[in-house]
Design an enzyme around this catalytic site. Structure first.
Site, PDB file in Angstrom:
ATOM      1  CG  ASN A  17      -1.790   1.181   1.370  1.00 39.97           C
ATOM      2  OD1 ASN A  17      -1.853   2.005   0.449  1.00 39.97           O
ATOM      3  ND2 ASN A  17      -2.482   1.295   2.496  1.00 39.97           N
TER       4      ASN A  17
ATOM      5  CE  LYS B  15      -0.459   3.273   4.655  1.00 41.04           C
ATOM      6  NZ  LYS B  15      -0.421   3.403   6.100  1.00 41.04           N
TER       7      LYS B  15
ATOM      8  CG  HIS C 171      -6.197   1.916   4.913  1.00 42.44           C
ATOM      9  ND1 HIS C 171      -5.834   2.834   5.865  1.00 42.44           N
ATOM     10  CD2 HIS C 171      -5.155   1.059   4.796  1.00 42.44           C
ATOM     11  CE1 HIS C 171      -4.610   2.539   6.295  1.00 42.44           C
ATOM     12  NE2 HIS C 171      -4.178   1.470   5.659  1.00 42.44           N
TER      13      HIS C 171
ATOM     14  CD  GLU D 172      -3.294   5.477   6.583  1.00 41.66           C
ATOM     15  OE1 GLU D 172      -3.215   5.547   5.344  1.00 41.66           O
ATOM     16  OE2 GLU D 172      -2.382   5.013   7.303  1.00 41.66           O
TER      17      GLU D 172
ATOM     18  CD  GLU E 148      -3.802  -2.492   7.206  1.00 44.04           C
ATOM     19  OE1 GLU E 148      -2.664  -2.667   6.801  1.00 44.04           O
ATOM     20  OE2 GLU E 148      -4.477  -1.475   6.933  1.00 44.04           O
TER      21      GLU E 148
ATOM     22  N   GLY F 210       1.924   2.344  10.874  1.00 43.60           N
ATOM     23  CA  GLY F 210       2.882   3.435  10.761  1.00 43.60           C
ATOM     24  C   GLY F 210       3.553   3.833  12.063  1.00 43.60           C
TER      25      GLY F 210
ATOM     26  CB  SER G 114       4.601  -1.605  12.328  1.00 46.22           C
ATOM     27  OG  SER G 114       4.174  -0.275  12.556  1.00 46.22           O
TER      28      SER G 114
HETATM   29  P1  PGA Z   1       2.412   0.407   7.699  1.00 54.46           P
HETATM   30  O1  PGA Z   1       0.971   0.603   7.027  1.00 54.46           O
HETATM   31  O2  PGA Z   1       3.004  -0.856   7.141  1.00 54.46           O
HETATM   32  O3  PGA Z   1       3.197   1.636   7.307  1.00 54.46           O
HETATM   33  O4  PGA Z   1       2.209   0.312   9.166  1.00 54.46           O
HETATM   34  C1  PGA Z   1       0.137  -0.494   6.786  1.00 54.46           C
HETATM   35  C2  PGA Z   1      -1.167  -0.018   6.168  1.00 54.46           C
HETATM   36  O5  PGA Z   1      -1.664   1.049   6.535  1.00 54.46           O
HETATM   37  O6  PGA Z   1      -1.721  -0.708   5.300  1.00 54.46           O
END
Ligand code: PGA
Length: 260
Positions: free
Chosen positions: A14, A16, A100, A102, A174, A180, A221
């Protein structure tokens, strides 16, 4: 796992809102494509920003690497300024990340379970494979509400979706507090939530066979260092990777995920 076909692992990147300029996306892809192309036994998917989706589709055309978008509207077309539909995406890619955290966040798009259900339904209708994201926040986790919340998200997102459609979908567990932050869930906790809350909800809705057929990723992460431990968990069928998918050593991460 039951006596049926084993689930093929799936690793998705991803990106983003990164690498969205054609020059940078293409340069990065040229760096990782040779390594990724050699990896077997694992489905690989890159989810870049929409601006470079077509360019990457051309570069991935003769590879085994899949391509996905990061969101899509539920309607096929119409008066929805700024939106892209599942119908449009189906011309270019095979996957779409939906729900997601976010995008669910109030400071972002406040996406509701209902809207995510419409999106999942539309994606499947147009032949795309949804990567449906679910996961609890820190307060819910600390209050012991993870199971109830995550299984509720799975059930709400899949309302009215047929078992056959669900079987070709992917779910990503997740936990929001792990995204993150550099603080991944422990592999044992990820395994437990996926087994109990994600597959548990699927079993309630569709029965055990369907629950065992759906591929469920862990996300939050994930790194080249910890991917092996997640892949070793029986309920974890791969990962959705954010930050670590933007570095050239994503190839090493993918190799480790494939067990090589
Ligand atoms: P990350 O994000 O690996 O940077 O923690 C995962 C995601 O949001 O899909």
């Amino acid at each position: 796992m039951n006596g049926k076909m084993p689930r093929k692992p799936i690793l998705a990147a991803n990106w983003k809102m990164n690498l969205g300029r054609a020059d940078e996306a293409i340069a990065f892809l040229r760096k990782i494509r040779p390594g990724l192309s050699e990896i077997e036994g694992l489905d690989l998917v890159l989810c870049p920003p929409i601006t470079v989706l077509s360019a990457l589709a051309e570069l991935l055309a003769r590879t085994r690497i899949g391509l996905g978008a990061q969101d899509a509207h539920w309607e096929s077309s119409g008066a929805h300024t700024g939106e892209i539909s599942n119908a449009m995406l189906a011309q270019i890619c095979q996957y779409v990340i939906l729900g997601h955290s976010e995008r669910r966040a109030t400071r972002s798009h406040s996406e509701s379970d209902e809207a995510i259900n419409w999106k999942v339904t539309a994606a499947l209708e147009h032949g795309l494979t949804p990567i449906l994201c679910v996961g609890e926040n820190l307060e819910q986790n600390r209050a012991g509400q993870t199971h109830e919340f995550v299984s509720g998200q799975v059930k709400a997102a899949l309302a009215g979706v047929a078992a056959k459609q669900v079987e070709r979908s992917v779910i990503a567990y997740e936990p929001i507090w792990a995204i993150g932050t550099g603080e991944a869930a422990t592999p044992a906790d990820a395994n437990r939530v996926i087994g109990l809350s994600v597959r548990g909800a699927l079993a309630e809705l569709y029965g055990e066979d369907t629950a065992q057929a759906v591929r469920v990723q862990y996300g939050g992460s994930v790194t080249v260092e910890n991917i092996g431990e997640f892949m070793a968990m029986p309920e974890v069928d791969g990962a959705l990777v954010g930050g670590a998918s933007l570095k050239a050593d994503f190839v090493d991460l993918a190799r480790a995920a494939a067990g090589r």
